[in-house]
Design an enzyme around this catalytic site. Structure first.
Site, mmCIF file in Angstrom:
data_model
loop_
_atom_site.group_PDB
_atom_site.id
_atom_site.type_symbol
_atom_site.label_atom_id
_atom_site.label_comp_id
_atom_site.label_asym_id
_atom_site.label_seq_id
_atom_site.Cartn_x
_atom_site.Cartn_y
_atom_site.Cartn_z
ATOM 1 N N GLU A 1 -34.283 -46.348 98.863
ATOM 2 C CA GLU A 1 -33.091 -45.815 99.512
ATOM 3 C C GLU A 1 -33.272 -44.306 99.557
ATOM 4 O OE1 GLU A 1 -29.466 -47.002 97.557
ATOM 5 O OE2 GLU A 1 -30.135 -49.080 97.365
ATOM 6 N N GLU B 1 -30.440 -51.642 91.267
ATOM 7 C CA GLU B 1 -30.122 -50.551 90.336
ATOM 8 C C GLU B 1 -29.531 -51.027 89.009
ATOM 9 O OE1 GLU B 1 -27.736 -47.623 92.378
ATOM 10 O OE2 GLU B 1 -29.499 -46.743 93.287
HETATM 11 C C1 GAL Z 1 -27.157 -46.632 95.583
HETATM 12 C C2 GAL Z 1 -26.994 -48.135 95.754
HETATM 13 C C3 GAL Z 1 -26.604 -48.509 97.173
HETATM 14 C C4 GAL Z 1 -25.508 -47.620 97.644
HETATM 15 C C5 GAL Z 1 -25.943 -46.180 97.565
HETATM 16 C C6 GAL Z 1 -24.913 -45.205 98.075
HETATM 17 O O1 GAL Z 1 -26.933 -46.280 94.270
HETATM 18 O O2 GAL Z 1 -28.157 -48.828 95.420
HETATM 19 O O3 GAL Z 1 -26.201 -49.849 97.201
HETATM 20 O O4 GAL Z 1 -24.386 -47.864 96.865
HETATM 21 O O5 GAL Z 1 -26.234 -45.860 96.241
HETATM 22 O O6 GAL Z 1 -23.811 -45.091 97.235
#
Ligand code: GAL
Length: 652
Positions: free
Chosen positions: A305, A141
């Site tokens: 994710e 990110e």
């Molecule tokens: C995303 C990130 C993850 C984790 C997730 C939940 O932005 O890539 O590593 O932090 O959010 O907060």
């Protein structure tokens, strides 16, 4: 297809790995993404590389048939690195960012770059022949935690070089930027400043403190800096592997240009958390984020994710309702998601994200969410041919422009104006009419209608391309604040709407930022509040006019025939209902079919079938009947709460 989980073996005792891998396999998960925050584990001391922990984890997973997407760990620098090297970002007040979270390093810092090169090189050398590593994710990110723009001396120097390459001479830059204003001419590129804290800011908050030309170029440069930093890692990986390379982007996030960032990637992936600590998203907003990510490369993507439980850092958002994880999965598929990885397999016991729940809870025991995803995975594998490589039948395009996003952020025109929200209001109206709508740029001929919303910064090549599109029969939709600036963020010496005046067949002789409701009536009825262009039609026809204020009776929305096509000009913001009405008028004239369905029902058109999603808690009659591609059975149109179907329709 990739159906996976994000996994952090370093958060668990090794004795638990086998059981976790078994549960993954039993849940139908075939891939994990891992490694992206484990720099310290790989390089405990500077130069001492050791991947044995990750080797063991990969080995355990492979015994259960689970493949791995490996993240390069550069988002989380180890303490030894920041102790020895001054790699931390500076904010606009010159303050050093503290270590203790992640994403605190500067993309232009030579030591950070050198150390990144070493860890990435060692990692790929170690894993290049490992058949269980199927893809790579660069970093994590970029831009997260407001880390796109850094104001350190390295950035200032690099910015000067970047500008020199672009402008050639300092006189040219001074002229293009209008540096004669307030005696801001530079004598050389070494003089270049960053738009940091200055005398104006204290007086007016953090807006308006610099020349908008400087501000815009700094945003472009900062975006480029991360694209370049990413490319550096990609080039290293490419020397050793042909495995596909991705980065996990952030949907609507606009500080970094997603077209540029995805250019060097094999595929785009992104992180989707619809309901979390910071609020619940409207379903159209999530769909638009998916489209934005598909449009970045005009190619299907992977969700790297996907939310799989209640989510928050200190307080929690709402818990995904039964059926909702499955629904979000199909929503991703409906917009070009051809792989999905759920964040995260088991909820962390420690660290910042103890409350960011995953597929299983703190105790790692499979419960409702795990079983729902297991069922979803089974369905998806059967539906694979409707997912991998599948394409939507797009009728409309919303053009997303990063230059304009930054330009509008630098000068917001009116209280309450926000470019991203403005784009979204058009996407939402299209989605609510069940028009399959892309979010991207260029390639206008593929679409029956193209929405260039508040296209304020526009260059001559773009104008020429749009003119051709309309002449050949396209429908172009423009709005207030379009066509008035050049690529240097200078206002053009033209009447409004600038370069679009002839195409739109109007002149906006005055405007008003009313900050109170102004009624709009005629072909479309509703209210404006943020902006009202007062339009004098030339060759255009009036669709609706203002019903109040001193400009009562003056045109608010117009349409002009131009070549074989039409140009709509929407001179004001409109409430949701009026937006739907105008998009409906535009679509009808452009030959786009709209589908009336109950609120919360989303219908996506594909060749030969439709994807129907019910974002409501309760069952609804969607109006689409036919044969279900999921079950093979007849589908009578009724979809349960949070239900999803792929339907071959049976007649009207
Ligand atoms: C995303 C990130 C993850 C984790 C997730 C939940 O932005 O890539 O590593 O932090 O959010 O907060």
């Amino acid at each position: 297809m990739i159906f996976g989980v994000d996994y952090y073996p370093e958060h668990w005792d090794e004795s638990e790995w086998e059981n976790q891998a078994r549960l993954m396999r039993e849940g139908g998960f075939n891939t994990v993404r891992m490694g992206e925050f484990a720099w310290k584990l790989f390089e405990k001391e500077e130069g001492k590389l050791d991947f044995s922990f990750l080797d063991k984890a990969i080995d355990v997973l492979s015994k259960e048939g689970i493949k791995v997407i490996l993240g390069t760990p550069t988002a989380a620098p180890p303490k030894w690195l920041v102790n020895k090297y001054d790699v931390l970002q500076r904010d606009k007040y010159g303050r050093k960012k503290g270590w203790g979270a992640r994403r605190e390093c500067c993309a232009n810092n030579p030591d950070y770059i050198a150390k990144s090169e070493i860890i990435v090189t060692e990692m790929i050398k170690h894993y290049k022949d490992n058949p269980n590593v199927i893809a790579w994710q660069i970093d994590n990110e970029f831009g997260c935690h407001a880390s796109t723009r850094c104001y350190c001396e390295h950035c200032r120097k690099k910015f000067g070089e970047w500008l020199e390459e672009k402008y050639g001479s300092i006189d040219n830059l001074n002229e293009k930027w209008g540096n004669v204003f307030w005696s801001l001419e530079y004598d050389s590129f070494d003089d270049i400043i960053l738009p940091a804290y200055n005398s104006c800011e204290g007086a007016y908050g953090d807006l308006w403190s610099h020349n908008p030309a400087l501000d815009l170029e700094f945003r472009r440069f900062s975006s480029d800096s991360w694209v370049k930093y990413q490319k550096l890692q990609i080039d290293i990986l490419r020397k050793y592997t042909s495995a596909p390379i991705t980065h996990n982007l952030m949907g609507h996030f606009s500080d970094i240009d997603a077209y540029d960032l995805s250019r060097d990637l094999d595929f785009v992936s992104w992180d989707n958390y619809p309901d979390n600590q910071w609020g619940d998203s409207e379903y159209e907003y999530v769909s638009m984020a998916h489209e934005n990510m598909r449009g970045a490369k005009n190619k299907n993507f992977v969700v790297m994710e996907e939310q799989s439980g209640p989510a928050g850092w200190d307080i929690l958002g709402s818990t995904p309702r039964p059926g909702q994880l499955r629904l979000w999965t199909y929503q991703a598929a409906a917009h070009g998601g051809e792989g999905i990885v759920y964040f995260r397999f088991r909820t962390a016991l420690f660290g910042m994200e103890q409350y960011w729940y995953g597929v299983t809870d703190h105790d790692g025991v499979p419960r409702r969410r795990y079983y729902e995803l297991k069922r979803t995975g089974e369905e998806l594998q059967r539906l694979e041919k409707y997912i991998i490589g599948a394409e939507n039948k797009y009728d409309a395009l919303i053009v997303k422009s990063y230059d304009n996003s930054w330009g509008h952020d630098i000068k917001r025109h009116a209280a309450g104006y926000n470019y991203e929200n403005h784009l979204y209001s058009f996407y939402k109206a299209n989605a609510d009419l069940n028009i399959t709508t892309a979010v991207s740029k260029g390639g206008y001929d593929k679409y029956k209608a193209v929405y260039m919303i508040a296209y304020n910064i526009v260059n001559d090549a773009e104008t020429a391309e749009l003119r051709e599109y309309v002449k050949n029969g396209g429908t172009l939709v423009l709005t207030f604040r379009s066509g008035t600036r050049d690529e240097y963020n200078r206002v053009r010496p033209l009447a409004l709407p600038g370069v679009f005046k002839e195409m739109a067949g109007i002149e906006a002789v005055e405007f008003d930022a009313p900050r109170r409701n102004v009624s709009v009536c005629g072909g479309v009825n509703g209210t404006a509040r943020i902006w009202c262009d007062i339009i004098e039609p030339d060759t255009a026809e009036t669709i609706c006019a203002y019903g109040s204020e001193y400009y009562k009776g003056k045109a608010a929305v117009t349409v002009n025939r131009y070549g074989k096509g039409r140009v709509y000009y929407i001179g004001c913001d409109l409430d949701d209902g009026a937006m739907r009405e105008i998009v409906s008028v535009i679509s009808k004239s452009a030959g786009i079919e709209t589908i009336d369905a109950p609120k919360g029902v989303e219908i996506i058109n594909r060749d030969g079938y439709k994807i129907v999603l019910n974002h409501n808690e309760n069952a609804v009659c969607t109006g689409v009947r036919g044969r279900s591609l999921i079950s093979g059975a007849e589908f009578d149109g009724t979809l349960e709460g949070y239900g999803a179907e792929f339907v071959v329709p049976c007649g009207p």
